[in-house]
Design an enzyme around this catalytic site. Structure first.
Site, PDB file in Angstrom:
ATOM      1  N   ARG A 116      -9.288  -4.917   0.608  1.00 38.13           N
ATOM      2  CA  ARG A 116      -9.148  -3.916   1.666  1.00 38.13           C
ATOM      3  C   ARG A 116     -10.357  -2.981   1.621  1.00 38.13           C
ATOM      4  O   ARG A 116     -10.833  -2.596   0.562  1.00 38.13           O
ATOM      5  CB  ARG A 116      -7.870  -3.097   1.453  1.00 38.13           C
ATOM      6  CG  ARG A 116      -7.802  -1.886   2.391  1.00 38.13           C
ATOM      7  CD  ARG A 116      -6.404  -1.348   2.565  1.00 38.13           C
ATOM      8  NE  ARG A 116      -5.837  -0.763   1.362  1.00 38.13           N
ATOM      9  CZ  ARG A 116      -4.581  -0.285   1.294  1.00 38.13           C
ATOM     10  NH1 ARG A 116      -3.784  -0.349   2.351  1.00 38.13           N
ATOM     11  NH2 ARG A 116      -4.127   0.220   0.171  1.00 38.13           N
ATOM     12  N   ARG A 166       0.917   0.804  -8.952  1.00 42.25           N
ATOM     13  CA  ARG A 166       1.531   1.155  -7.666  1.00 42.25           C
ATOM     14  C   ARG A 166       2.686   0.219  -7.343  1.00 42.25           C
ATOM     15  O   ARG A 166       3.689   0.640  -6.762  1.00 42.25           O
ATOM     16  CB  ARG A 166       0.488   1.111  -6.548  1.00 42.25           C
ATOM     17  CG  ARG A 166      -0.492   2.289  -6.635  1.00 42.25           C
ATOM     18  CD  ARG A 166      -1.732   2.039  -5.818  1.00 42.25           C
ATOM     19  NE  ARG A 166      -1.454   1.942  -4.395  1.00 42.25           N
ATOM     20  CZ  ARG A 166      -2.212   1.260  -3.540  1.00 42.25           C
ATOM     21  NH1 ARG A 166      -3.269   0.588  -3.966  1.00 42.25           N
ATOM     22  NH2 ARG A 166      -1.909   1.249  -2.269  1.00 42.25           N
ATOM     23  N   ARG A 219       9.432   7.560   0.698  1.00 43.29           N
ATOM     24  CA  ARG A 219       9.104   6.639  -0.386  1.00 43.29           C
ATOM     25  C   ARG A 219      10.120   6.686  -1.515  1.00 43.29           C
ATOM     26  O   ARG A 219       9.944   6.012  -2.526  1.00 43.29           O
ATOM     27  CB  ARG A 219       7.743   6.999  -0.942  1.00 43.29           C
ATOM     28  CG  ARG A 219       6.653   5.993  -0.583  1.00 43.29           C
ATOM     29  CD  ARG A 219       5.360   6.518  -1.159  1.00 43.29           C
ATOM     30  NE  ARG A 219       4.326   5.555  -1.312  1.00 43.29           N
ATOM     31  CZ  ARG A 219       3.403   5.299  -0.396  1.00 43.29           C
ATOM     32  NH1 ARG A 219       3.440   5.873   0.772  1.00 43.29           N
ATOM     33  NH2 ARG A 219       2.425   4.455  -0.675  1.00 43.29           N
ATOM     34  N   LYS A 249       1.706  -2.204   6.467  1.00 48.26           N
ATOM     35  CA  LYS A 249       2.348  -1.094   7.186  1.00 48.26           C
ATOM     36  C   LYS A 249       1.355  -0.383   8.106  1.00 48.26           C
ATOM     37  O   LYS A 249       1.623  -0.183   9.291  1.00 48.26           O
ATOM     38  CB  LYS A 249       2.934  -0.057   6.197  1.00 48.26           C
ATOM     39  CG  LYS A 249       3.969  -0.620   5.239  1.00 48.26           C
ATOM     40  CD  LYS A 249       4.504   0.444   4.299  1.00 48.26           C
ATOM     41  CE  LYS A 249       3.477   1.075   3.389  1.00 48.26           C
ATOM     42  NZ  LYS A 249       2.880   0.150   2.402  1.00 48.26           N
ATOM     43  N   ARG A 304     -10.838   1.977  -1.677  1.00 50.76           N
ATOM     44  CA  ARG A 304     -10.058   3.089  -2.210  1.00 50.76           C
ATOM     45  C   ARG A 304      -9.985   3.012  -3.726  1.00 50.76           C
ATOM     46  O   ARG A 304      -9.842   1.932  -4.288  1.00 50.76           O
ATOM     47  CB  ARG A 304      -8.647   3.075  -1.601  1.00 50.76           C
ATOM     48  CG  ARG A 304      -8.600   3.679  -0.212  1.00 50.76           C
ATOM     49  CD  ARG A 304      -7.324   3.388   0.513  1.00 50.76           C
ATOM     50  NE  ARG A 304      -6.110   3.586  -0.305  1.00 50.76           N
ATOM     51  CZ  ARG A 304      -4.880   3.439   0.173  1.00 50.76           C
ATOM     52  NH1 ARG A 304      -4.698   3.105   1.431  1.00 50.76           N
ATOM     53  NH2 ARG A 304      -3.839   3.632  -0.608  1.00 50.76           N
TER      54      ARG A 304
HETATM   55  P1  ADP Z   1      -0.298  -1.008   3.761  1.00 51.82           P
HETATM   56  O1  ADP Z   1      -0.486   0.114   4.744  1.00 51.82           O
HETATM   57  O2  ADP Z   1       1.102  -1.559   3.766  1.00 51.82           O
HETATM   58  O3  ADP Z   1      -0.749  -0.659   2.383  1.00 51.82           O
HETATM   59  P2  ADP Z   1      -2.506  -2.327   5.183  1.00 51.82           P
HETATM   60  O4  ADP Z   1      -2.077  -2.360   6.613  1.00 51.82           O
HETATM   61  O5  ADP Z   1      -3.528  -1.334   4.791  1.00 51.82           O
HETATM   62  O6  ADP Z   1      -1.192  -2.230   4.231  1.00 51.82           O
HETATM   63  O7  ADP Z   1      -3.009  -3.786   4.791  1.00 51.82           O
HETATM   64  C1  ADP Z   1      -3.537  -4.048   3.493  1.00 51.82           C
HETATM   65  C2  ADP Z   1      -4.787  -4.930   3.624  1.00 51.82           C
HETATM   66  O8  ADP Z   1      -4.412  -6.248   4.038  1.00 51.82           O
HETATM   67  C3  ADP Z   1      -5.814  -4.438   4.652  1.00 51.82           C
HETATM   68  O9  ADP Z   1      -7.093  -4.815   4.176  1.00 51.82           O
HETATM   69  C4  ADP Z   1      -5.444  -5.223   5.926  1.00 51.82           C
HETATM   70  O10 ADP Z   1      -6.582  -5.429   6.767  1.00 51.82           O
HETATM   71  C5  ADP Z   1      -4.943  -6.550   5.339  1.00 51.82           C
HETATM   72  N1  ADP Z   1      -3.816  -7.122   6.077  1.00 51.82           N
HETATM   73  C6  ADP Z   1      -2.805  -6.491   6.735  1.00 51.82           C
HETATM   74  N2  ADP Z   1      -1.925  -7.380   7.256  1.00 51.82           N
HETATM   75  C7  ADP Z   1      -2.395  -8.621   6.911  1.00 51.82           C
HETATM   76  C8  ADP Z   1      -1.924  -9.969   7.159  1.00 51.82           C
HETATM   77  N3  ADP Z   1      -0.811 -10.233   7.852  1.00 51.82           N
HETATM   78  N4  ADP Z   1      -2.675 -10.971   6.656  1.00 51.82           N
HETATM   79  C9  ADP Z   1      -3.790 -10.731   5.941  1.00 51.82           C
HETATM   80  N5  ADP Z   1      -4.285  -9.506   5.679  1.00 51.82           N
HETATM   81  C10 ADP Z   1      -3.597  -8.456   6.160  1.00 51.82           C
HETATM   82  P1  ADP Z   2      -0.328   2.125   0.701  1.00 50.01           P
HETATM   83  O1  ADP Z   2      -0.205   2.159   2.205  1.00 50.01           O
HETATM   84  O2  ADP Z   2      -1.406   1.212   0.262  1.00 50.01           O
HETATM   85  O3  ADP Z   2       0.974   1.880   0.013  1.00 50.01           O
HETATM   86  P2  ADP Z   2      -0.651   4.951   1.034  1.00 50.01           P
HETATM   87  O4  ADP Z   2      -1.926   5.158   1.748  1.00 50.01           O
HETATM   88  O5  ADP Z   2       0.618   4.997   1.819  1.00 50.01           O
HETATM   89  O6  ADP Z   2      -0.753   3.594   0.246  1.00 50.01           O
HETATM   90  O7  ADP Z   2      -0.500   6.007  -0.130  1.00 50.01           O
HETATM   91  C1  ADP Z   2      -1.542   6.274  -1.049  1.00 50.01           C
HETATM   92  C2  ADP Z   2      -1.057   7.250  -2.103  1.00 50.01           C
HETATM   93  O8  ADP Z   2      -0.707   8.509  -1.472  1.00 50.01           O
HETATM   94  C3  ADP Z   2       0.215   6.849  -2.842  1.00 50.01           C
HETATM   95  O9  ADP Z   2      -0.048   5.972  -3.944  1.00 50.01           O
HETATM   96  C4  ADP Z   2       0.749   8.208  -3.302  1.00 50.01           C
HETATM   97  O10 ADP Z   2       0.026   8.703  -4.417  1.00 50.01           O
HETATM   98  C5  ADP Z   2       0.421   9.094  -2.102  1.00 50.01           C
HETATM   99  N1  ADP Z   2       1.532   9.132  -1.127  1.00 50.01           N
HETATM  100  C6  ADP Z   2       1.511   8.685   0.167  1.00 50.01           C
HETATM  101  N2  ADP Z   2       2.699   8.866   0.759  1.00 50.01           N
HETATM  102  C7  ADP Z   2       3.506   9.433  -0.180  1.00 50.01           C
HETATM  103  C8  ADP Z   2       4.874   9.840  -0.202  1.00 50.01           C
HETATM  104  N3  ADP Z   2       5.667   9.684   0.881  1.00 50.01           N
HETATM  105  N4  ADP Z   2       5.361  10.386  -1.344  1.00 50.01           N
HETATM  106  C9  ADP Z   2       4.588  10.552  -2.427  1.00 50.01           C
HETATM  107  N5  ADP Z   2       3.299  10.172  -2.487  1.00 50.01           N
HETATM  108  C10 ADP Z   2       2.755   9.616  -1.377  1.00 50.01           C
END
Ligand code: ADP
Ligand code: ADP
Ligand code: ZN
Length: 219
Positions: free
Chosen positions: A128, A172, A88, A13, A161
């Site tokens: 990551r 998660r 979420r 995302k 992280r």
């Molecule tokens: P999210 O915001 O949904 O948690 P991220 O964009 O942070 O996901 O991506 C999670 C991890 O995977 C990061 O280390 C990112 O660089 C990597 N990543 C994102 N998209 C891809 C993909 N299509 N293939 C491989 N690795 C990816």
């Molecule tokens: P990822 O992209 O890897 O799913 P995020 O960076 O979006 O993780 O979120 C990290 C943490 O921040 C979540 O596990 C939660 O604890 C908190 N968080 C982020 N967005 C929300 C939301 N919309 N509602 C509740 N908690 C949130």
């Protein structure tokens, strides 16, 4: 343009939202980044949120509503925003509609759902690395920084992280399945969902996201 990115942790995302925001010149609004900034700054919100985030649970809906309301009230979002990590759960989705009408943003245009299998998510999250200063994201294998330890953009030391440790990742994923996954059907019924296969390289997925959004939003 008001877009929402939906998908499990590690789906990509943040990665895809950053590209889309750059293409359309609207801000990316990542609630995860905003909460991590609050934790780093030691604000009241940050103090409340830290242990919840470290455990991989959801911060309360009211705190999120306050954060998102304030963010969407800022002038740089006048032309829209790309939301990443919000809503979420269904309560947040309903709150978002209210916040959007309160801040004269209209309504959600599209919800981009990145569909990725669980084993791939664990692999992505375990390697990551994130920049605590500018929020840039890297992956040791798939998007490696030029220097393993430092942010390409700003030179700050990269970190893993706290919530990307494998045991927290499992929690998660459960929180996602219980609370967030129902939003797929919710937005599908509203006719807003764009389902994208999130497997493949970052560039492959970007091709699908970009193609789908230019067809739907600019049509
Ligand atoms: P999210 O915001 O949904 O948690 P991220 O964009 O942070 O996901 O991506 C999670 C991890 O995977 C990061 O280390 C990112 O660089 C990597 N990543 C994102 N998209 C891809 C993909 N299509 N293939 C491989 N690795 C990816
Ligand atoms: P990822 O992209 O890897 O799913 P995020 O960076 O979006 O993780 O979120 C990290 C943490 O921040 C979540 O596990 C939660 O604890 C908190 N968080 C982020 N967005 C929300 C939301 N919309 N509602 C509740 N908690 C949130
Ligand atoms: Zn940086």
């Amino acid at each position: 343009m008001l877009l929402v990115f939906l998908g499990p942790p590690g789906a990509g995302k943040g990665t895809q939202a950053t590209r889309l925001a750059a293409k359309y010149g609207v801000p990316q609004v990542s609630t995860g980044d905003m909460l991590r900034e609050a934790v780093a700054a030691g604000t009241d919100v940050g103090l409340r949120a830290k242990s919840i985030m470290d455990a991989g649970r959801l911060v309360d809906d009211e705190t999120l509503a306050d954060l998102v309301r304030a963010r969407l009230g800022q002038p740089d979002t006048a032309g829209g925003a790309i939301l990443d990590g919000y809503p979420r759960n269904t309560a947040q989705a309903k709150t978002l509609d209210m916040l959007l009408s309160d801040t004269s943003h209209g309504a959600v245009d599209r919800v981009v759902f990145l569909d990725v299998a669980e084993e791939i998510l664990v692999e992505r999250l375990s390697q990551r690395r994130a920049c605590p200063a500018c929020n840039a994201n890297f992956h040791l294998l798939f998007k490696p920084p030029a220097d393993d330890a430092q942010c390409d953009r700003c030179g700050t030391q990269l970190v893993q992280r706290e919530d990307d440790q494998e045991d927290v990742v499992r929690d998660r994923l459960r929180v996602y399945a219980d609370n967030t996954a129902p939003l797929v059907e919710y937005y599908e019924q509203l006719g807003l969902l764009v389902r994208i296969d999130g497997d493949g390289s970052i560039d492959d997925v970007w091709g699908r996201v970009d193609g789908a959004i230019s067809r739907t939003v600019c049509a």
